[in-house]
Design a protein around this motif. Sequence first.
Motif, PDB file in Angstrom:
ATOM      1  N   ASP A   4      32.141 -37.758 -34.987  1.00  0.00           N
ATOM      2  CA  ASP A   4      31.528 -36.509 -36.035  1.00  0.00           C
ATOM      3  C   ASP A   4      32.701 -35.611 -35.264  1.00  0.00           C
ATOM      4  O   ASP A   4      32.373 -35.086 -33.736  1.00  0.00           O
ATOM      5  CB  ASP A   4      29.933 -36.403 -36.025  1.00  0.00           C
ATOM      6  CG  ASP A   4      29.345 -35.346 -36.822  1.00  0.00           C
ATOM      7  OD1 ASP A   4      30.088 -34.170 -37.134  1.00  0.00           O
ATOM      8  OD2 ASP A   4      28.095 -34.942 -37.464  1.00  0.00           O
ATOM      9  N   LYS A   5      32.839 -34.893 -35.900  1.00  0.00           N
ATOM     10  CA  LYS A   5      34.457 -33.683 -35.641  1.00  0.00           C
ATOM     11  C   LYS A   5      33.269 -32.495 -35.517  1.00  0.00           C
ATOM     12  O   LYS A   5      33.620 -31.701 -34.842  1.00  0.00           O
ATOM     13  CB  LYS A   5      35.968 -33.581 -36.468  1.00  0.00           C
ATOM     14  CG  LYS A   5      36.880 -35.169 -35.987  1.00  0.00           C
ATOM     15  CD  LYS A   5      36.964 -34.637 -36.404  1.00  0.00           C
ATOM     16  CE  LYS A   5      38.904 -35.926 -36.764  1.00  0.00           C
ATOM     17  NZ  LYS A   5      39.633 -35.802 -37.607  1.00  0.00           N
ATOM     18  N   ASN A   6      32.074 -32.501 -36.217  1.00  0.00           N
ATOM     19  CA  ASN A   6      32.208 -31.311 -36.460  1.00  0.00           C
ATOM     20  C   ASN A   6      30.911 -31.105 -34.388  1.00  0.00           C
ATOM     21  O   ASN A   6      30.309 -29.805 -34.594  1.00  0.00           O
ATOM     22  CB  ASN A   6      29.960 -31.366 -37.253  1.00  0.00           C
ATOM     23  CG  ASN A   6      31.063 -30.559 -38.831  1.00  0.00           C
ATOM     24  OD1 ASN A   6      32.370 -30.175 -38.967  1.00  0.00           O
ATOM     25  ND2 ASN A   6      31.005 -31.490 -39.862  1.00  0.00           N
TER      26      ASN A   6
ATOM     27  N   GLU B 272      32.398 -41.743 -45.266  1.00  0.00           N
ATOM     28  CA  GLU B 272      32.089 -40.119 -44.200  1.00  0.00           C
ATOM     29  C   GLU B 272      32.558 -38.760 -43.996  1.00  0.00           C
ATOM     30  O   GLU B 272      34.029 -39.444 -43.919  1.00  0.00           O
ATOM     31  CB  GLU B 272      31.103 -40.472 -43.438  1.00  0.00           C
ATOM     32  CG  GLU B 272      30.199 -41.353 -43.775  1.00  0.00           C
ATOM     33  CD  GLU B 272      29.417 -42.000 -42.173  1.00  0.00           C
ATOM     34  OE1 GLU B 272      28.957 -42.948 -42.346  1.00  0.00           O
ATOM     35  OE2 GLU B 272      29.284 -41.112 -41.564  1.00  0.00           O
TER      36      GLU B 272
ATOM     37  N   HIS C 135      33.141 -35.650 -41.115  1.00  0.00           N
ATOM     38  CA  HIS C 135      32.037 -34.721 -40.071  1.00  0.00           C
ATOM     39  C   HIS C 135      33.211 -34.036 -40.029  1.00  0.00           C
ATOM     40  O   HIS C 135      33.774 -34.488 -39.151  1.00  0.00           O
ATOM     41  CB  HIS C 135      31.513 -35.595 -39.918  1.00  0.00           C
ATOM     42  CG  HIS C 135      30.314 -36.940 -40.498  1.00  0.00           C
ATOM     43  ND1 HIS C 135      29.273 -36.089 -41.588  1.00  0.00           N
ATOM     44  CD2 HIS C 135      30.712 -38.047 -41.181  1.00  0.00           C
ATOM     45  CE1 HIS C 135      28.594 -37.146 -41.517  1.00  0.00           C
ATOM     46  NE2 HIS C 135      29.805 -38.260 -41.592  1.00  0.00           N
ATOM     47  N   GLU C 136      33.701 -32.882 -40.379  1.00  0.00           N
ATOM     48  CA  GLU C 136      35.152 -32.357 -39.831  1.00  0.00           C
ATOM     49  C   GLU C 136      34.597 -30.958 -40.728  1.00  0.00           C
ATOM     50  O   GLU C 136      34.391 -30.750 -41.827  1.00  0.00           O
ATOM     51  CB  GLU C 136      35.901 -33.309 -40.302  1.00  0.00           C
ATOM     52  CG  GLU C 136      36.710 -33.242 -41.232  1.00  0.00           C
ATOM     53  CD  GLU C 136      37.962 -34.100 -41.357  1.00  0.00           C
ATOM     54  OE1 GLU C 136      38.807 -33.922 -41.151  1.00  0.00           O
ATOM     55  OE2 GLU C 136      37.793 -35.304 -41.345  1.00  0.00           O
ATOM     56  N   LYS C 137      35.867 -29.957 -40.714  1.00  0.00           N
ATOM     57  CA  LYS C 137      35.396 -28.231 -40.829  1.00  0.00           C
ATOM     58  C   LYS C 137      33.695 -27.917 -41.570  1.00  0.00           C
ATOM     59  O   LYS C 137      34.440 -27.329 -42.333  1.00  0.00           O
ATOM     60  CB  LYS C 137      36.538 -28.969 -42.080  1.00  0.00           C
ATOM     61  CG  LYS C 137      38.113 -29.479 -41.793  1.00  0.00           C
ATOM     62  CD  LYS C 137      39.411 -29.234 -42.758  1.00  0.00           C
ATOM     63  CE  LYS C 137      40.203 -30.280 -42.837  1.00  0.00           C
ATOM     64  NZ  LYS C 137      41.481 -29.896 -43.815  1.00  0.00           N
ATOM     65  N   GLY C 138      33.400 -27.891 -40.438  1.00  0.00           N
ATOM     66  CA  GLY C 138      31.795 -27.773 -40.390  1.00  0.00           C
ATOM     67  C   GLY C 138      31.628 -28.113 -41.823  1.00  0.00           C
ATOM     68  O   GLY C 138      30.417 -27.514 -42.585  1.00  0.00           O
ATOM     69  N   ILE C 139      31.855 -29.183 -42.466  1.00  0.00           N
ATOM     70  CA  ILE C 139      31.741 -30.234 -43.809  1.00  0.00           C
ATOM     71  C   ILE C 139      31.346 -31.612 -43.548  1.00  0.00           C
ATOM     72  O   ILE C 139      31.499 -31.977 -42.490  1.00  0.00           O
ATOM     73  CB  ILE C 139      32.191 -30.596 -44.951  1.00  0.00           C
ATOM     74  CG1 ILE C 139      33.323 -28.994 -44.931  1.00  0.00           C
ATOM     75  CG2 ILE C 139      32.155 -31.369 -46.070  1.00  0.00           C
ATOM     76  CD1 ILE C 139      32.362 -28.300 -46.031  1.00  0.00           C
ATOM     77  N   ASP C 140      29.528 -31.654 -44.015  1.00  0.00           N
ATOM     78  CA  ASP C 140      28.903 -32.994 -43.471  1.00  0.00           C
ATOM     79  C   ASP C 140      29.254 -33.287 -45.639  1.00  0.00           C
ATOM     80  O   ASP C 140      28.899 -33.223 -46.572  1.00  0.00           O
ATOM     81  CB  ASP C 140      27.376 -32.979 -42.971  1.00  0.00           C
ATOM     82  CG  ASP C 140      27.751 -33.409 -41.765  1.00  0.00           C
ATOM     83  OD1 ASP C 140      26.661 -32.756 -41.033  1.00  0.00           O
ATOM     84  OD2 ASP C 140      28.377 -33.736 -41.218  1.00  0.00           O
TER      85      ASP C 140
END
Lengths: 127, 157
Positions: free
Chosen positions: A27-29, B103, B105-110
């Motif tokens: 999960d990079k976020n 999935e 989950h990066e750049k502020g996107i889920d």
Amino acid sequence: MAVVAVEQIIDEDSLLRRVHPSQVIDDKNLGARRPSSGAFTDTELSADSELLLVKYGLDLSFCLKGYAGYAVVRFAVKFARSNGMVVSHTPKEDNPAHTDVIGKKSKALQRQFAAMSEWAHEEPKKT
Amino acid sequence: MSVANRIVDTDGLGTASTATRPRSQFPNFKQAFNAIPDRKWQIEVQDQLLQYVNFKPGWDSYGAPPVTWDAGMFALNILKDVMRPRTPIPQVVPSSVGGVQLEWHEKGIDLELHVTGPYQCELWFQDLNAPGTGPISMDLTNDFSALLKPIELLTQR
């Protein structure tokens, strides 16, 4: 081992669940590896009661025996029940601590399980 | 440096000069760069799907079935429709009920798309950079237009 008597799972208990390596994501976020929500889709979600593991002289190593490469997450019984799940002790011959978290899990709830879980055993990422 | 050796891209956004490349070889570089499909994602996703459909029953240690061929192929077809050349490659995760989850989950996107079979999908999308806007959670059957905005955001950010 004979099947032990069914016991009440108390709210203060926590549950351990194995996670296959393919269900651990980056999960990079968050900047962290965590279990995917896809690891929590079962209507009858199997796990082991930590208190019962201790009662029967077992521990985390019991959960991992025969499952090299798997991770283990921990989540609170209270969390599961507060989201409408039924948490019941369902002992098996080879597992006196086996417990089921029963109930349909929406995607939102699956994601909450993933977010609320903490690593009890984390495998290093394979490069 | 002589003008003849300077190469200007069609947008005029920058220049590069080389004495070895004739100007005519790269007249529409930027256009071509964005038009060439990035098939690396397809190879990676297919490899993972092939692995997951060949999992033995109980692969998750709790009796999970392997990903079904139908779910895997449907997920791949969805990606073929929505992936852009610069869209990040999704993480491909087998679910515990025989489905496959795509999935990001990066750049502020889920963004999660759980595919359990043809026309049986569940979408979850949240833009963490848009506070005050709640997540979108919906079943998708034959209309996947709800995927377009999240994919656009993932591609452009």
